[in-house]
Write a protein that holds these residues in place. Structure first.
Motif, mmCIF file in Angstrom:
data_model
loop_
_atom_site.group_PDB
_atom_site.id
_atom_site.type_symbol
_atom_site.label_atom_id
_atom_site.label_comp_id
_atom_site.label_asym_id
_atom_site.label_seq_id
_atom_site.Cartn_x
_atom_site.Cartn_y
_atom_site.Cartn_z
ATOM 1 N N SER A 75 0.833 -1.213 0.000
ATOM 2 C CA SER A 75 0.000 0.000 0.000
ATOM 3 C C SER A 75 0.866 1.261 0.000
ATOM 4 O O SER A 75 0.523 2.258 -0.652
ATOM 5 N N GLU A 79 0.509 3.903 -3.133
ATOM 6 C CA GLU A 79 -0.061 5.212 -2.841
ATOM 7 C C GLU A 79 0.965 6.339 -2.831
ATOM 8 O O GLU A 79 0.618 7.500 -2.618
ATOM 9 N N SER A 95 -2.327 -1.867 -6.812
ATOM 10 C CA SER A 95 -3.696 -1.548 -6.384
ATOM 11 C C SER A 95 -4.689 -2.617 -6.812
ATOM 12 O O SER A 95 -5.757 -2.749 -6.212
#
Length: 326
Positions: A75, A79, A95
């Motif tokens: 993550s 991100e 993702s």
């Protein structure tokens, strides 16, 4: 699950030393795959070396390359605003993988080392050459809807499950490792293995080596990219087929291109012949279809997964079409 010892390493060197001479000892970080394997008694290590305290979580943008620490969370990478800008294909692939909760735990290095999701591998009552060498392959002649159409052997037709790895293969990444014999680099496309006669060996890591980081060279694939994942449901499902497509388009001409597929082989499947065909061509559906047909040369179904022989080229065309239209 049998009893095991767990110790915490504070550096890469101490982790390599701590793994010791115990043949069943293993490194653990997020544990999103390893713990499942232990619960199923697919693996039963006597010792686990917890590497989560090692300083391998950084994402660094250096001259000519991006370096991602092996303990960076999926993550975190997906991100990161600079990753999204410089390597959007990687962010898209990450993702698309697993669930948000798992991406918060899973690490880059662990993602690379995850084992196949073949049901015969996970069921210890069934034959599996990957789990027990020379015991047979239940998937050949059995339920093989999720299985390989490229690079398989009479010993194993399982596929590698990662989305992230498909993007890294397409982006010409390099894996940095450290082990008892020191440090070395491995081309990402050489990191994972085809099954051959030794399907129990997923990768080219040497005994007790630890992944420390992944490097991605700078490129021009910042706009016309797409990661297409075809699956049975829209979240938390492994790919039936996936395609990582990255194009460098100048005046409607393909200056450079990278293509790789997931869900089709024992490793991320790079489509180098199709890439060479596309270079210098004008963007068009006809050219994309010709490249897709070229990419599927040598593909073979095993019954339940014969639909991939049709789905594969269609997915390639769709991924290229979406990427080129951005």
């Amino acid at each position: 699950m049998k009893n095991f010892q767990i110790i915490k390493a504070l550096s890469s060197k101490s982790a390599v030393t701590s793994i010791g001479k115990e043949s069943s000892a293993m490194f653990i970080a997020g544990g999103t795959n390893l713990v499942d394997l232990m619960k199923k008694n697919v693996v039963a290590p006597d010792k686990l070396v917890d590497i989560t305290a090692i300083d391998l979580k950084k994402i660094e943008f250096l001259t000519g390359k991006t370096t991602i620490g092996a303990l960076a969370k999926n993550s975190q990478v997906a991100e990161d605003s600079a990753i999204i800008e410089k390597h959007p294909l990687l962010a898209m692939a990450l993702s698309a993988g697993a669930s948000q909760q798992i991406r918060h735990m899973a690490t880059v290095g662990g993602n690379m080392l995850q084992r196949t999701r073949c049901s015969y591998f996970y069921n210890t009552d069934m034959p599996c050459n990957k789990r027990v060498p020379k015991s047979g392959c239940g998937a050949i002649g059995g339920s093989n809807r999720m299985h390989a159409i490229f690079g398989a052997s009479d010993s194993c037709i399982a596929v590698h499950p990662s989305d992230m790895c498909v993007a890294l293969a397409a982006l010409d990444a390099t894996v940095l490792v450290e082990g008892p014999k020191g440090k070395r680099e491995i081309k990402f496309t050489d990191f994972h293995r085809l099954p051959g006669n030794t399907p129990e060996k997923d990768n080219t890591l040497q005994n007790k080596e630890l992944i420390t980081s992944v490097e991605i060279p700078n490129n021009n694939f910042t706009k016309n990219v797409h990661y297409l994942k075809v699956r049975d449901r829209s979240s938390y499902a492994f790919a039936l087929i996936s395609v990582a497509a990255a194009l460098d388009i100048q005046n409607n001409t393909i200056n450079d291109v990278r293509l790789a597929m997931g869900g089709v082989a024992h490793k991320p499947w790079r489509l180098t012949e199709a890439e060479e065909f596309l270079k210098g061509k004008t963007v068009s559906e006809t050219i994309f279809r010709q490249a897709a047909d070229l990419a599927m040369k040598g593909a073979r179904g095993y019954g339940d997964n014969d639909f991939k022989l049709v789905l594969g080229p269609n997915a390639i065309v769709e991924a290229l079409t979406i990427a080129s239209s951005k």
